[in-house]
Design a protein around this motif. Structure first.
Motif, PDB file in Angstrom:
ATOM      1  N   GLY A 196       0.771  -1.062  -0.017  1.00 58.73           N
ATOM      2  CA  GLY A 196      -0.001   0.032   0.091  1.00 58.73           C
ATOM      3  C   GLY A 196       0.912   1.275   0.090  1.00 58.73           C
ATOM      4  N   PHE A 197       2.021   1.214   0.753  1.00 61.64           N
ATOM      5  CA  PHE A 197       2.807   2.275   0.648  1.00 61.64           C
ATOM      6  C   PHE A 197       3.405   2.627  -0.600  1.00 61.64           C
ATOM      7  N   LEU A 198       3.898   1.497  -1.334  1.00 59.17           N
ATOM      8  CA  LEU A 198       4.181   1.514  -2.697  1.00 59.17           C
ATOM      9  C   LEU A 198       3.302   2.443  -3.653  1.00 59.17           C
ATOM     10  N   ASP A 199       1.922   1.981  -3.345  1.00 57.25           N
ATOM     11  CA  ASP A 199       0.800   2.411  -4.221  1.00 57.25           C
ATOM     12  C   ASP A 199       0.918   4.050  -3.955  1.00 57.25           C
ATOM     13  N   LEU A 200       1.081   4.421  -2.540  1.00 50.58           N
ATOM     14  CA  LEU A 200       0.905   5.831  -2.362  1.00 50.58           C
ATOM     15  C   LEU A 200       1.937   6.587  -3.090  1.00 50.58           C
ATOM     16  N   PHE A 201       3.078   5.901  -3.472  1.00 49.63           N
ATOM     17  CA  PHE A 201       4.003   6.811  -4.158  1.00 49.63           C
ATOM     18  C   PHE A 201       3.656   7.084  -5.449  1.00 49.63           C
ATOM     19  N   ALA A 202       2.701   6.378  -6.034  1.00 49.91           N
ATOM     20  CA  ALA A 202       1.988   6.374  -7.455  1.00 49.91           C
ATOM     21  C   ALA A 202       1.258   7.763  -7.577  1.00 49.91           C
ATOM     22  N   ILE A 203       0.500   8.216  -6.372  1.00 53.84           N
ATOM     23  CA  ILE A 203      -0.222   9.352  -6.380  1.00 53.84           C
ATOM     24  C   ILE A 203       0.401  10.642  -6.236  1.00 53.84           C
ATOM     25  N   PRO A 204      -0.071  11.657  -7.121  1.00 53.90           N
ATOM     26  CA  PRO A 204       0.875  13.111  -6.994  1.00 53.90           C
ATOM     27  C   PRO A 204       0.654  13.708  -5.675  1.00 53.90           C
ATOM     28  N   PRO A 205       1.397  14.163  -5.013  1.00 58.13           N
ATOM     29  CA  PRO A 205       1.194  15.009  -3.672  1.00 58.13           C
ATOM     30  C   PRO A 205       0.426  16.123  -3.897  1.00 58.13           C
ATOM     31  N   GLY A 206      -0.545  16.512  -2.997  1.00 56.95           N
ATOM     32  CA  GLY A 206      -1.174  17.665  -3.185  1.00 56.95           C
ATOM     33  C   GLY A 206      -2.534  17.583  -3.797  1.00 56.95           C
ATOM     34  N   THR A 207      -2.878  16.184  -4.052  1.00 49.50           N
ATOM     35  CA  THR A 207      -4.217  16.084  -4.607  1.00 49.50           C
ATOM     36  C   THR A 207      -5.121  15.441  -3.632  1.00 49.50           C
ATOM     37  N   PRO A 208      -6.404  15.539  -4.071  1.00 49.16           N
ATOM     38  CA  PRO A 208      -7.537  14.950  -2.808  1.00 49.16           C
ATOM     39  C   PRO A 208      -7.066  13.612  -2.807  1.00 49.16           C
ATOM     40  N   ALA A 209      -6.685  12.858  -3.912  1.00 52.83           N
ATOM     41  CA  ALA A 209      -6.737  11.467  -3.736  1.00 52.83           C
ATOM     42  C   ALA A 209      -5.243  10.973  -2.826  1.00 52.83           C
ATOM     43  N   PHE A 210      -4.251  12.026  -2.728  1.00 52.53           N
ATOM     44  CA  PHE A 210      -3.139  11.658  -2.016  1.00 52.53           C
ATOM     45  C   PHE A 210      -3.610  12.095  -0.445  1.00 52.53           C
ATOM     46  N   ARG A 211      -4.352  13.152  -0.364  1.00 50.92           N
ATOM     47  CA  ARG A 211      -4.765  13.464   1.282  1.00 50.92           C
ATOM     48  C   ARG A 211      -5.622  12.240   1.660  1.00 50.92           C
ATOM     49  N   THR A 212      -6.498  11.752   0.876  1.00 48.23           N
ATOM     50  CA  THR A 212      -7.257  10.382   1.145  1.00 48.23           C
ATOM     51  C   THR A 212      -6.650   9.294   1.414  1.00 48.23           C
ATOM     52  N   ALA A 213      -5.391   9.116   0.614  1.00 49.57           N
ATOM     53  CA  ALA A 213      -4.543   8.025   0.961  1.00 49.57           C
ATOM     54  C   ALA A 213      -3.833   8.138   2.077  1.00 49.57           C
ATOM     55  N   LEU A 214      -3.344   9.583   2.644  1.00 52.53           N
ATOM     56  CA  LEU A 214      -2.803   9.697   3.747  1.00 52.53           C
ATOM     57  C   LEU A 214      -3.451   9.352   5.113  1.00 52.53           C
ATOM     58  N   VAL A 215      -4.863   9.707   5.161  1.00 53.48           N
ATOM     59  CA  VAL A 215      -6.024   9.370   6.161  1.00 53.48           C
ATOM     60  C   VAL A 215      -6.105   7.850   5.992  1.00 53.48           C
ATOM     61  N   HIS A 216      -6.388   7.238   5.100  1.00 57.36           N
ATOM     62  CA  HIS A 216      -6.227   5.954   4.812  1.00 57.36           C
ATOM     63  C   HIS A 216      -5.245   5.057   5.627  1.00 57.36           C
ATOM     64  N   MET A 217      -4.007   5.611   5.264  1.00 55.51           N
ATOM     65  CA  MET A 217      -2.994   4.905   5.898  1.00 55.51           C
ATOM     66  C   MET A 217      -2.732   5.158   7.269  1.00 55.51           C
ATOM     67  N   GLY A 218      -3.003   6.374   7.797  1.00 56.78           N
ATOM     68  CA  GLY A 218      -2.949   6.905   9.419  1.00 56.78           C
ATOM     69  C   GLY A 218      -3.948   5.862  10.144  1.00 56.78           C
ATOM     70  N   LEU A 219      -5.336   5.693   9.673  1.00 59.82           N
ATOM     71  CA  LEU A 219      -6.238   4.952  10.245  1.00 59.82           C
ATOM     72  C   LEU A 219      -5.668   3.532  10.221  1.00 59.82           C
ATOM     73  N   ASN A 220      -5.108   3.138   9.252  1.00 62.09           N
ATOM     74  CA  ASN A 220      -5.027   1.640   9.000  1.00 62.09           C
ATOM     75  C   ASN A 220      -3.626   1.453  10.135  1.00 62.09           C
ATOM     76  N   LEU A 221      -2.892   2.368  10.227  1.00 57.51           N
ATOM     77  CA  LEU A 221      -1.542   2.215  11.303  1.00 57.51           C
ATOM     78  C   LEU A 221      -2.064   2.337  12.486  1.00 57.51           C
ATOM     79  N   ALA A 222      -3.029   3.287  12.915  1.00 57.51           N
ATOM     80  CA  ALA A 222      -3.694   3.251  14.134  1.00 57.51           C
ATOM     81  C   ALA A 222      -4.566   2.032  14.437  1.00 57.51           C
ATOM     82  N   VAL A 223      -4.956   1.285  13.461  1.00 61.02           N
ATOM     83  CA  VAL A 223      -5.899  -0.067  13.783  1.00 61.02           C
ATOM     84  C   VAL A 223      -4.866  -1.009  13.936  1.00 61.02           C
ATOM     85  N   THR A 224      -3.650  -1.195  13.129  1.00 64.11           N
ATOM     86  CA  THR A 224      -2.854  -2.100  13.413  1.00 64.11           C
ATOM     87  C   THR A 224      -2.184  -1.837  14.900  1.00 64.11           C
ATOM     88  N   ALA A 225      -1.860  -0.671  15.233  1.00 69.70           N
ATOM     89  CA  ALA A 225      -1.243  -0.274  16.591  1.00 69.70           C
ATOM     90  C   ALA A 225      -2.312  -0.768  17.762  1.00 69.70           C
TER      91      ALA A 225
END
Length: 180
Positions: A75-104
């Protein structure tokens, strides 16, 4: 019309080939394991003594954690394919943050359960509550993952490639006309 391609191509073959990302299939492991652990948690209250179900739940939480690490890596590799500063990138960061919180949260729950691993009693209410909160956050994150794929098309084939699946070949068109 300009063709949009950001987030479509893999940054490396490890993320899966074009149009076939690995992340969506890997997320089924932690989701399935953690949902099953909740079922085991609740079932531990329905079967006496229930300790074996509590132990099974702990193993499922561990399995989910291992699966989450694998899913996070691609998933982190897929994040690198998304251009920074876009709504998709911001959504991906929230998605990643929530998943890290769940895993923790599940890692903490697993550590908490290790103290009573040999206990033949049902899973305590606090541990069930922690798992329930983690599942709710996981559902929100899953919604955002779906938004990334189905709304923003991250790691989904571009529109021209997708349209190939909905365009009949000339021979197929003729055979459909004959069938009518």
């Amino acid at each position: 019309m300009t063709e949009t391609r950001p987030g479509k191509q893999p940054v490396t073959v490890l993320a899966g080939p074009y149009g076939h990302p690995v992340h969506p299939i890997l997320v089924t492991v932690p989701i399935g394991a953690w949902v099953a652990s909740m079922v085991f948690d609740l079932a531990s209250h329905l079967h006496a003594p229930g300790g074996f179900l509590a132990q099974g739940s702990a193993w499922l939480i561990a399995l989910g954690g291992i699966g989450a690490l694998a899913a996070a890596a691609v998933g982190f590799l897929d994040l690198f394919a998304i251009p920074p500063g876009t709504p998709a990138f911001r959504t991906a960061l929230v998605h990643m943050g929530l998943n890290l919180a769940v895993t923790a949260g599940y890692a903490a729950g697993f550590a908490w359960r290790l103290g009573g691993y040999q206990d033949p009693r049902p899973v305590p209410a606090g541990q069930i509550a922690l798992s329930a909160v983690c599942l709710v956050v996981l559902a929100v994150s899953g919604y955002l993952g779906g938004k990334l794929a189905f709304r923003y098309g991250v790691r989904v084939a571009d529109e021209r490639t997708q349209s190939e699946g909905f365009t009949a070949r000339p021979a197929e068109r003729l055979s459909r006309k004959d069938a009518r």
